[in-house]
Design an enzyme around this catalytic site. Structure first.
Site, short mmCIF file in Angstrom:
data_model
loop_
_atom_site.label_atom_id
_atom_site.label_comp_id
_atom_site.label_asym_id
_atom_site.label_seq_id
_atom_site.Cartn_x
_atom_site.Cartn_y
_atom_site.Cartn_z
N ASP A 52 -76.61 12.47 -6.90
CA ASP A 52 -75.47 13.40 -6.99
C ASP A 52 -75.64 14.57 -6.02
OD1 ASP A 52 -73.12 14.65 -8.49
OD2 ASP A 52 -74.68 16.17 -8.80
N TYR A 57 -74.12 22.45 -1.67
CA TYR A 57 -75.52 22.62 -2.05
C TYR A 57 -76.37 22.98 -0.84
CZ TYR A 57 -74.48 20.44 -6.61
OH TYR A 57 -73.99 20.15 -7.86
N SER A 158 -65.10 17.43 -11.98
CA SER A 158 -66.21 18.19 -12.53
C SER A 158 -65.64 19.47 -13.12
CB SER A 158 -67.23 18.51 -11.44
OG SER A 158 -68.33 19.24 -11.96
N ASN A 159 -66.13 19.85 -14.29
CA ASN A 159 -65.73 21.11 -14.92
C ASN A 159 -64.22 21.17 -15.20
OD1 ASN A 159 -68.47 22.29 -14.59
ND2 ASN A 159 -67.94 22.22 -12.42
N LEU A 228 -81.62 19.38 -18.44
CA LEU A 228 -82.96 19.76 -18.89
C LEU A 228 -83.03 21.22 -19.32
CD1 LEU A 228 -85.17 17.84 -16.31
CD2 LEU A 228 -84.76 17.25 -18.71
N GLY A 276 -81.77 17.69 -12.46
CA GLY A 276 -81.66 18.57 -11.30
C GLY A 276 -82.96 19.11 -10.75
N THR A 277 -84.08 18.82 -11.40
CA THR A 277 -85.35 19.35 -10.90
C THR A 277 -85.72 18.69 -9.57
OG1 THR A 277 -87.70 19.64 -11.37
CG2 THR A 277 -86.66 17.63 -12.22
N ARG A 282 -91.81 16.31 -12.70
CA ARG A 282 -90.81 16.43 -13.77
C ARG A 282 -89.81 15.28 -13.71
NH1 ARG A 282 -87.57 21.27 -15.25
NH2 ARG A 282 -87.74 20.34 -17.32
#
Length: 314
Positions: A52, A57, A158-159, A228, A276-277, A282
């Site tokens: 994604d 970004y 999204s959103n 997370l 998203g990490t 992780r």
């Protein structure tokens, strides 16, 4: 054609927002590319094949370093699903940040994403935020054009609320396939809205009631960004919810990260968490969420919810 062109089959997605170096226009470095390679390799090792992105970004650098990864391993493109977003324009000089879903803007930003990602097609394009100044007929023209040219296979949002999705879908010939929302044990408005009805606390919940049900009923995958909870419960924090997450992970022989993801996946709407990490260790800690059915009982799921909210349910 990618091995998995329909995101709705994905149990987990890897969110690439953390790739690409700093949140500014400084060029990315060789170290940033190596970091992206390590993160992608960890995601693939877990079994994640959906990635994604968004055009904003790291000011486009997240897509660009991912494109570098694909250029170094061209065979990878056929094994993965690429999803990106457009619709947010960052602050530029004296112009404030804004939302822009005008036809020309969508088309231009998709073309730029294709260039940065070094691919000839985007598997899924999400509209990042609603643009109150652009009508659904104009948005539909852009999406129909991109689909007709073979530049984008599927579309989502999204959103957005159920009402916004339904209004847009009425103008489209192709079905919307996903809605990405903030959902986690830490961000619970999406689930609380359904139980706070007819209580005074309902006035403080801003989540549009019925959106989860609409998406589930109409075949839109619910993708959970922030899944997370920014490490709030998986880093050994001394809180009731943190202790419960750690205890459940030990009893079920898994990781705290997996417990958090299972809490989302256990919901009947079949939520697909976005991880998203950017830390490979992780990412690897999420392995069981990709391969095992959520091992939480009805009671354990509620125990986590009540512990995180800090007070009994109404």
């Amino acid at each position: 054609m990618t091995a998995q062109s329909d995101v709705r089959t994905s149990r987990l997605l890897y969110g690439c927002m953390g790739l690409g170096g700093t949140w500014d226009t400084t060029p990315y470095t060789a170290a940033d590319i190596a970091h992206a390679e390590a993160s992608v390799e960890a995601a693939l090792a877990v079994g994640i094949t959906a990635f994604d992105h968004a055009d904003i970004y790291r000011h486009g650098k997240s897509e660009a370093v991912f494109g570098e990864v694909l250029a170094r391993a061209p065979e990878l493109r056929g094994r993965i699903l690429l999803q990106t977003k457009c619709g947010i324009r960052l602050t530029d000089g004296e112009r404030p940040g804004l939302y822009d879903l005008r036809e020309a803007s969508i088309v231009r930003r998709v073309e730029e994403s294709l260039t940065r990602l070094r691919t000839d097609v985007i598997d899924v394009l999400l509209l990042h935020r609603p643009d109150p100044l652009t009508g659904p007929d104009e948005i539909a023209k852009a999406l129909d054009s991109l689909h007709g040219q073979g530049l984008v296979r599927h579309f989502g949002v999204s959103n957005m609320s159920a009402a916004q999705i339904a209004r847009l879908q009425a103008h489209l010939d192709v079905p919307l396939v996903a809605n990405q929302l903030e959902m986690s044990l830490g961000s619970r408005d999406w689930v609380e809205s359904g139980v706070l009805l007819n209580t005074p606390a309902a006035t403080g919940n801003g989540f549009p009631h019925g959106t989860i049900e609409y998406c589930a009923a109409n075949g839109l995958q619910l993708q959970a960004w922030g899944s997370l909870a920014q490490g709030r419960y998986s880093g050994g924090q001394d809180s009731p919810a943190g202790r419960l997450v750690t205890g459940l992970a030990e009893r079920k022989q898994t990781t705290p990260e997996t417990i958090l993801l299972w809490w989302l996946q256990r919901h009947p709407a079949r939520i697909a968490p976005v991880i998203g990490t950017s830390r490979p260790e992780r990412i690897l800690a999420c392995r069981d969420a990709a391969h095992r059915e959520p091992d939480l009982t009805h009671e354990e799921w509620y125990e986590l919810w009540v512990a995180a909210r800090g007070e009994p349910l109404p």
